[in-house]
Scaffold this motif. Structure first.
Motif, PDB file in Angstrom:
ATOM      1  N   ALA A 125      40.345  31.614  56.594  1.00  0.00           N
ATOM      2  CA  ALA A 125      41.920  31.475  55.795  1.00  0.00           C
ATOM      3  C   ALA A 125      41.960  30.831  54.938  1.00  0.00           C
ATOM      4  CB  ALA A 125      42.895  31.388  57.451  1.00  0.00           C
ATOM      5  N   TRP A 126      41.909  29.262  55.038  1.00  0.00           N
ATOM      6  CA  TRP A 126      42.879  28.749  54.125  1.00  0.00           C
ATOM      7  C   TRP A 126      42.103  28.631  53.025  1.00  0.00           C
ATOM      8  CZ3 TRP A 126      40.766  23.651  52.294  1.00  0.00           C
ATOM      9  CH2 TRP A 126      41.013  22.687  51.177  1.00  0.00           C
ATOM     10  N   ILE A 127      40.786  28.866  53.001  1.00  0.00           N
ATOM     11  CA  ILE A 127      40.083  29.552  51.741  1.00  0.00           C
ATOM     12  C   ILE A 127      40.360  30.810  51.499  1.00  0.00           C
ATOM     13  CG2 ILE A 127      37.885  29.972  50.562  1.00  0.00           C
ATOM     14  CD1 ILE A 127      36.358  27.567  52.786  1.00  0.00           C
ATOM     15  N   ALA A 128      41.443  31.640  51.920  1.00  0.00           N
ATOM     16  CA  ALA A 128      41.752  32.995  51.333  1.00  0.00           C
ATOM     17  C   ALA A 128      42.895  32.322  50.594  1.00  0.00           C
ATOM     18  CB  ALA A 128      41.999  33.688  52.140  1.00  0.00           C
ATOM     19  N   TRP A 129      43.572  31.270  51.149  1.00  0.00           N
ATOM     20  CA  TRP A 129      44.828  30.924  50.734  1.00  0.00           C
ATOM     21  C   TRP A 129      44.775  29.944  49.016  1.00  0.00           C
ATOM     22  CZ3 TRP A 129      46.413  25.824  50.007  1.00  0.00           C
ATOM     23  CH2 TRP A 129      48.331  25.471  50.060  1.00  0.00           C
ATOM     24  N   ILE A 130      43.874  29.408  49.081  1.00  0.00           N
ATOM     25  CA  ILE A 130      43.632  28.650  48.129  1.00  0.00           C
ATOM     26  C   ILE A 130      43.293  29.932  46.710  1.00  0.00           C
ATOM     27  CG2 ILE A 130      41.554  27.291  46.970  1.00  0.00           C
ATOM     28  CD1 ILE A 130      41.438  25.583  49.491  1.00  0.00           C
ATOM     29  N   LEU A 131      42.191  30.860  47.196  1.00  0.00           N
ATOM     30  CA  LEU A 131      42.005  31.728  46.299  1.00  0.00           C
ATOM     31  C   LEU A 131      43.067  32.884  45.627  1.00  0.00           C
ATOM     32  CD1 LEU A 131      39.298  33.291  44.818  1.00  0.00           C
ATOM     33  CD2 LEU A 131      39.041  33.983  46.824  1.00  0.00           C
ATOM     34  N   LEU A 132      43.894  33.339  46.620  1.00  0.00           N
ATOM     35  CA  LEU A 132      44.872  33.931  46.697  1.00  0.00           C
ATOM     36  C   LEU A 132      46.578  32.940  45.628  1.00  0.00           C
ATOM     37  CD1 LEU A 132      45.992  36.643  46.251  1.00  0.00           C
ATOM     38  CD2 LEU A 132      47.032  35.947  47.976  1.00  0.00           C
ATOM     39  N   LYS A 133      45.999  31.506  45.399  1.00  0.00           N
ATOM     40  CA  LYS A 133      47.013  30.813  44.743  1.00  0.00           C
ATOM     41  C   LYS A 133      46.573  31.061  43.240  1.00  0.00           C
ATOM     42  CE  LYS A 133      49.021  26.410  45.550  1.00  0.00           C
ATOM     43  NZ  LYS A 133      48.570  25.159  46.261  1.00  0.00           N
ATOM     44  N   TRP A 134      45.183  30.368  43.889  1.00  0.00           N
ATOM     45  CA  TRP A 134      44.505  30.119  42.129  1.00  0.00           C
ATOM     46  C   TRP A 134      44.294  31.850  40.885  1.00  0.00           C
ATOM     47  CZ3 TRP A 134      39.958  32.079  40.465  1.00  0.00           C
ATOM     48  CH2 TRP A 134      38.574  31.859  39.405  1.00  0.00           C
ATOM     49  N   VAL A 135      44.358  32.888  41.611  1.00  0.00           N
ATOM     50  CA  VAL A 135      44.119  33.881  41.498  1.00  0.00           C
ATOM     51  C   VAL A 135      46.334  34.389  40.717  1.00  0.00           C
ATOM     52  CG1 VAL A 135      43.826  36.786  41.738  1.00  0.00           C
ATOM     53  CG2 VAL A 135      42.029  34.802  42.082  1.00  0.00           C
ATOM     54  N   ARG A 136      46.880  33.936  41.438  1.00  0.00           N
ATOM     55  CA  ARG A 136      47.567  34.569  41.110  1.00  0.00           C
ATOM     56  C   ARG A 136      48.375  33.351  40.203  1.00  0.00           C
ATOM     57  NH1 ARG A 136      50.427  35.673  47.129  1.00  0.00           N
ATOM     58  NH2 ARG A 136      50.351  38.523  47.059  1.00  0.00           N
TER      59      ARG A 136
END
Length: 144
Positions: A125-136
């Motif tokens: 879940a934390w990796i998903a947050w980091i990835l989405l934050k980076w993409v956005r």
């Protein structure tokens, strides 16, 4: 190339149904594997079982968190994603371990497996947050 990957994931993150479908498929595969008395043999690695639990549940936490929070406005902070993953791993991991007690040839109720489940789901879940934050941050939300 990096921009293409970011753009692809940004578009994919916008489809909650996709992440719910991934989470459902993940759960079906988990139930199926937990129902088997024996699993396919593989290389023998120390603590292999715990590593497999951690990695598999990180995928579940990743999908669950994106299904729940990818559309949140304003975005939920990272600790909310992480805690949600932990709770997901705690509940689903406990149910999985309990389910294994009814499967012949399986032991179930292994605290080490359960701990690997919840830490894996929280990490996913934390990796998903980091990835989405980076993409956005990288992909313009309104290309004009």
């Amino acid at each position: 190339m990096v921009f293409a990957i970011q753009n692809f994931f940004s578009r994919l993150a916008g489809h909650r149904w996709f992440w719910w479908a991934c989470a459902a498929i993940w759960g079906i595969v988990l139930f199926t594997l937990s129902s088997r008395s024996t699993l396919p043999p593989g290389p023998q690695i120390p603590y292999q079982d715990k590593v497999i639990h951690f990695l598999y549940f990180s995928g579940g936490g990743f999908c669950c968190a994106l299904a729940l929070f990818s559309h949140a406005v304003p975005p939920k902070p990272g600790w909310v994603w992480w805690l949600t993953g932990i709770l997901f791993g705690m509940i689903v991991g406990a149910l999985d371990e309990y389910h294994q007690t009814f499967t012949p040839g399986r032991s179930g109720n292994d605290a080490g497996d359960w701990l690997a489940d919840l830490t894996g789901a929280g990490t996913g879940a934390w990796i998903a947050w980091i990835l989405l934050k980076w993409v956005r941050r990288q992909v313009p939300s309104n290309p004009a």
